[in-house]
Design an enzyme around this catalytic site. Structure first.
Site, PDB file in Angstrom:
ATOM      1  N   GLY A   1      24.602  44.272   2.125  1.00 30.93           N
ATOM      2  CA  GLY A   1      25.483  44.293   3.291  1.00 30.93           C
ATOM      3  C   GLY A   1      26.470  43.142   3.365  1.00 30.93           C
TER       4      GLY A   1
ATOM      5  N   ASN B   1      35.659  53.763   2.726  1.00 29.88           N
ATOM      6  CA  ASN B   1      34.658  53.275   1.763  1.00 29.88           C
ATOM      7  C   ASN B   1      35.285  52.196   0.891  1.00 29.88           C
ATOM      8  OD1 ASN B   1      32.268  53.246   0.065  1.00 29.88           O
ATOM      9  ND2 ASN B   1      33.447  54.401  -1.459  1.00 29.88           N
TER      10      ASN B   1
ATOM     11  N   HIS C   1      34.965  50.947  -2.961  1.00 26.08           N
ATOM     12  CA  HIS C   1      34.387  51.363  -4.238  1.00 26.08           C
ATOM     13  C   HIS C   1      34.707  50.302  -5.291  1.00 26.08           C
ATOM     14  CE1 HIS C   1      32.982  53.989  -7.417  1.00 26.08           C
ATOM     15  NE2 HIS C   1      34.077  53.681  -8.092  1.00 26.08           N
TER      16      HIS C   1
ATOM     17  N   THR D   1      36.763  61.498   1.485  1.00 22.88           N
ATOM     18  CA  THR D   1      36.995  62.947   1.498  1.00 22.88           C
ATOM     19  C   THR D   1      35.812  63.611   0.798  1.00 22.88           C
ATOM     20  OG1 THR D   1      38.178  62.832  -0.597  1.00 22.88           O
ATOM     21  CG2 THR D   1      39.522  62.670   1.407  1.00 22.88           C
TER      22      THR D   1
ATOM     23  N   LEU E   1      34.100  63.075  -4.196  1.00 22.30           N
ATOM     24  CA  LEU E   1      33.559  61.718  -4.316  1.00 22.30           C
ATOM     25  C   LEU E   1      34.570  60.725  -4.893  1.00 22.30           C
ATOM     26  CD1 LEU E   1      30.801  60.172  -4.088  1.00 22.30           C
ATOM     27  CD2 LEU E   1      30.538  60.621  -6.522  1.00 22.30           C
ATOM     28  N   ASP E   2      34.807  59.655  -4.158  1.00 23.52           N
ATOM     29  CA  ASP E   2      35.673  58.562  -4.614  1.00 23.52           C
ATOM     30  C   ASP E   2      37.087  59.027  -4.982  1.00 23.52           C
ATOM     31  OD1 ASP E   2      33.596  56.711  -4.269  1.00 23.52           O
ATOM     32  OD2 ASP E   2      32.840  56.996  -6.287  1.00 23.52           O
TER      33      ASP E   2
HETATM   34  N1  NHR Z   1      30.540  60.972  -0.061  1.00 24.22           N
HETATM   35  C1  NHR Z   1      31.665  61.684  -0.191  1.00 24.22           C
HETATM   36  N2  NHR Z   1      31.615  62.974   0.141  1.00 24.22           N
HETATM   37  N3  NHR Z   1      32.820  61.167  -0.653  1.00 24.22           N
HETATM   38  C2  NHR Z   1      32.870  59.886  -1.034  1.00 24.22           C
HETATM   39  O1  NHR Z   1      34.019  59.392  -1.468  1.00 24.22           O
HETATM   40  C3  NHR Z   1      31.703  59.063  -0.942  1.00 24.22           C
HETATM   41  C4  NHR Z   1      30.540  59.663  -0.433  1.00 24.22           C
HETATM   42  C5  NHR Z   1      29.348  58.929  -0.325  1.00 24.22           C
HETATM   43  C6  NHR Z   1      29.300  57.618  -0.761  1.00 24.22           C
HETATM   44  C7  NHR Z   1      30.336  55.659  -1.884  1.00 24.22           C
HETATM   45  C8  NHR Z   1      30.356  55.795  -3.426  1.00 24.22           C
HETATM   46  C9  NHR Z   1      30.845  54.537  -4.117  1.00 24.22           C
HETATM   47  O2  NHR Z   1      31.601  53.745  -3.533  1.00 24.22           O
HETATM   48  C10 NHR Z   1      30.455  57.032  -1.298  1.00 24.22           C
HETATM   49  C11 NHR Z   1      31.665  57.736  -1.372  1.00 24.22           C
HETATM   50  C12 NHR Z   1      26.775  56.865  -4.085  1.00 24.22           C
HETATM   51  C13 NHR Z   1      26.911  57.631  -5.232  1.00 24.22           C
HETATM   52  C14 NHR Z   1      25.721  58.329  -5.852  1.00 24.22           C
HETATM   53  O3  NHR Z   1      25.822  58.887  -6.929  1.00 24.22           O
HETATM   54  C15 NHR Z   1      28.166  57.756  -5.793  1.00 24.22           C
HETATM   55  C16 NHR Z   1      29.259  57.160  -5.195  1.00 24.22           C
HETATM   56  C17 NHR Z   1      29.127  56.396  -4.019  1.00 24.22           C
HETATM   57  C18 NHR Z   1      27.870  56.251  -3.483  1.00 24.22           C
HETATM   58  N4  NHR Z   1      24.529  58.341  -5.184  1.00 24.22           N
HETATM   59  C19 NHR Z   1      23.291  58.994  -5.618  1.00 24.22           C
HETATM   60  C20 NHR Z   1      23.067  60.301  -4.844  1.00 24.22           C
HETATM   61  O4  NHR Z   1      22.394  61.178  -5.418  1.00 24.22           O
HETATM   62  C21 NHR Z   1      22.094  58.124  -5.377  1.00 24.22           C
HETATM   63  C22 NHR Z   1      22.155  56.818  -6.103  1.00 24.22           C
HETATM   64  C23 NHR Z   1      21.126  55.806  -5.594  1.00 24.22           C
HETATM   65  O5  NHR Z   1      20.441  56.040  -4.588  1.00 24.22           O
HETATM   66  O6  NHR Z   1      21.081  54.720  -6.202  1.00 24.22           O
HETATM   67  O7  NHR Z   1      23.485  60.415  -3.670  1.00 24.22           O
HETATM   68  O8  NHR Z   1      30.542  54.355  -5.311  1.00 24.22           O
HETATM   69  C1  GAR Z   2      29.893  46.641  -3.377  1.00 30.10           C
HETATM   70  O1  GAR Z   2      30.416  46.114  -4.578  1.00 30.10           O
HETATM   71  C2  GAR Z   2      30.306  48.071  -3.216  1.00 30.10           C
HETATM   72  O2  GAR Z   2      31.600  48.364  -3.650  1.00 30.10           O
HETATM   73  C3  GAR Z   2      29.318  48.760  -4.100  1.00 30.10           C
HETATM   74  O3  GAR Z   2      28.102  48.068  -3.928  1.00 30.10           O
HETATM   75  C4  GAR Z   2      28.365  46.739  -3.478  1.00 30.10           C
HETATM   76  C5  GAR Z   2      27.708  46.585  -2.138  1.00 30.10           C
HETATM   77  O4  GAR Z   2      27.565  45.256  -1.799  1.00 30.10           O
HETATM   78  N1  GAR Z   2      29.196  50.137  -3.742  1.00 30.10           N
HETATM   79  C6  GAR Z   2      28.729  51.030  -4.555  1.00 30.10           C
HETATM   80  O5  GAR Z   2      28.421  50.790  -5.698  1.00 30.10           O
HETATM   81  C7  GAR Z   2      28.589  52.412  -3.944  1.00 30.10           C
HETATM   82  N2  GAR Z   2      28.149  53.314  -4.945  1.00 30.10           N
HETATM   83  P1  GAR Z   2      27.174  44.843  -0.315  1.00 30.10           P
HETATM   84  O6  GAR Z   2      25.955  45.661   0.093  1.00 30.10           O
HETATM   85  O7  GAR Z   2      26.839  43.392  -0.408  1.00 30.10           O
HETATM   86  O8  GAR Z   2      28.356  45.112   0.557  1.00 30.10           O
END
Ligand code: NHR
Ligand code: GAR
Length: 208
Positions: free
Chosen positions: A12, A107, A109, A141, A144-145
């Site tokens: 966080g 978000n 990323h 949206t 994803l990403d």
């Molecule tokens: N949801 C949508 N629909 N669109 C986006 O742009 C999103 C989203 C949810 C999360 C953050 C994203 C990132 O910044 C985010 C963007 C998790 C995963 C993932 O694969 C991918 C991208 C992001 C966050 N998660 C696995 C799953 O099955 C679990 C992985 C784990 O628990 O470690 O959900 O990167």
């Molecule tokens: C950040 O670098 C963020 O972009 C990334 O995890 C870190 C969170 O740090 N997010 C992802 O990888 C989402 N898939 P934080 O909890 O200290 O903010």
């Protein structure tokens, strides 16, 4: 006052950066709640100690993604947010959830989108031989990403960098661009124009 709800899964530090800047710079906004999908998310304790409401919706307690999304939305809606900010939130969110918060969910990323959507971005950037990397704040949206980009921050790759070194350098630039992006949102300076964001003033890139 705009109401901000922040979703986290772990440390966080981005949540902290947003909450601190919001208070210090007197944005017309307040972080009203921090919600995690894991009870052990370290950021929850920081938020609670600061008097911010916290909640946990454990994804593992739900049989389906849709059921988790619905429970999460119910908790979030209880805080009547103007903005939902994902900050290291690790669960992919379904279409219904995303549409509910369309135009008011951001978000951060840890890559220069559209390069490296998804997970393990630093490893993939090193494998690809990238000479610069960075982070992207975007509207969320269903794809994803792939949402409209608000701001990007760029940092160099240095000889000998491993995944952790890159993650730390990228995190430092996220702590600049994410609070700035949220500030623009709550001040009404962002306009969504189709797939792009029009921003009323200031530079949308940070080179560190
Ligand atoms: N949801 C949508 N629909 N669109 C986006 O742009 C999103 C989203 C949810 C999360 C953050 C994203 C990132 O910044 C985010 C963007 C998790 C995963 C993932 O694969 C991918 C991208 C992001 C966050 N998660 C696995 C799953 O099955 C679990 C992985 C784990 O628990 O470690 O959900 O990167
Ligand atoms: C950040 O670098 C963020 O972009 C990334 O995890 C870190 C969170 O740090 N997010 C992802 O990888 C989402 N898939 P934080 O909890 O200290 O903010």
């Amino acid at each position: 006052m705009k109401r901000i709800v922040i979703l986290i899964s772990g440390r966080g530090s981005n949540m902290q950066a947003i909450a601190e800047r919001c208070a210090d710079q007197r944005w017309p906004a307040q972080v009203v709640a921090v919600v995690a999908n894991r009870p052990d998310a370290a950021g929850l304790a920081w938020a609670a100690a600061r008097g911010i409401a916290t909640a946990v919706v454990e994804h593992r307690a739900f049989a389906t993604r849709e059921a988790f999304d619905a429970a999460l939305a119910e908790v979030i809606d209880g805080f009547a947010p103007d903005l939902v900010a994902l900050a290291g939130f690790m669960r992919i969110l379904g279409d219904d959830f995303v549409r509910r918060y369309e135009g008011r969910m951001l978000n951060t990323h840890p890559s220069l989108l559209p390069a490296f959507p998804g997970l393990h971005t630093h490893r993939r950037a090193l494998e690809a031989g990238c000479q610069v990397v960075g982070a992207t704040v975007h509207f969320v949206t269903p794809a994803l990403d792939h949402g409209p980009i608000v701001m990007q921050g760029v940092v160099p790759v240095r000889p000998g960098d491993d995944e952790q070194a890159l993650a730390e350098r990228v995190l430092a630039v996220e702590h600049v661009i994410y609070p700035q992006s949220v500030r623009w949102f709550v001040e009404g300076r962002l306009r969504l124009e189709g797939a792009r964001v029009h921003q009323l003033d200031g530079a949308s890139q940070v080179l560190m």
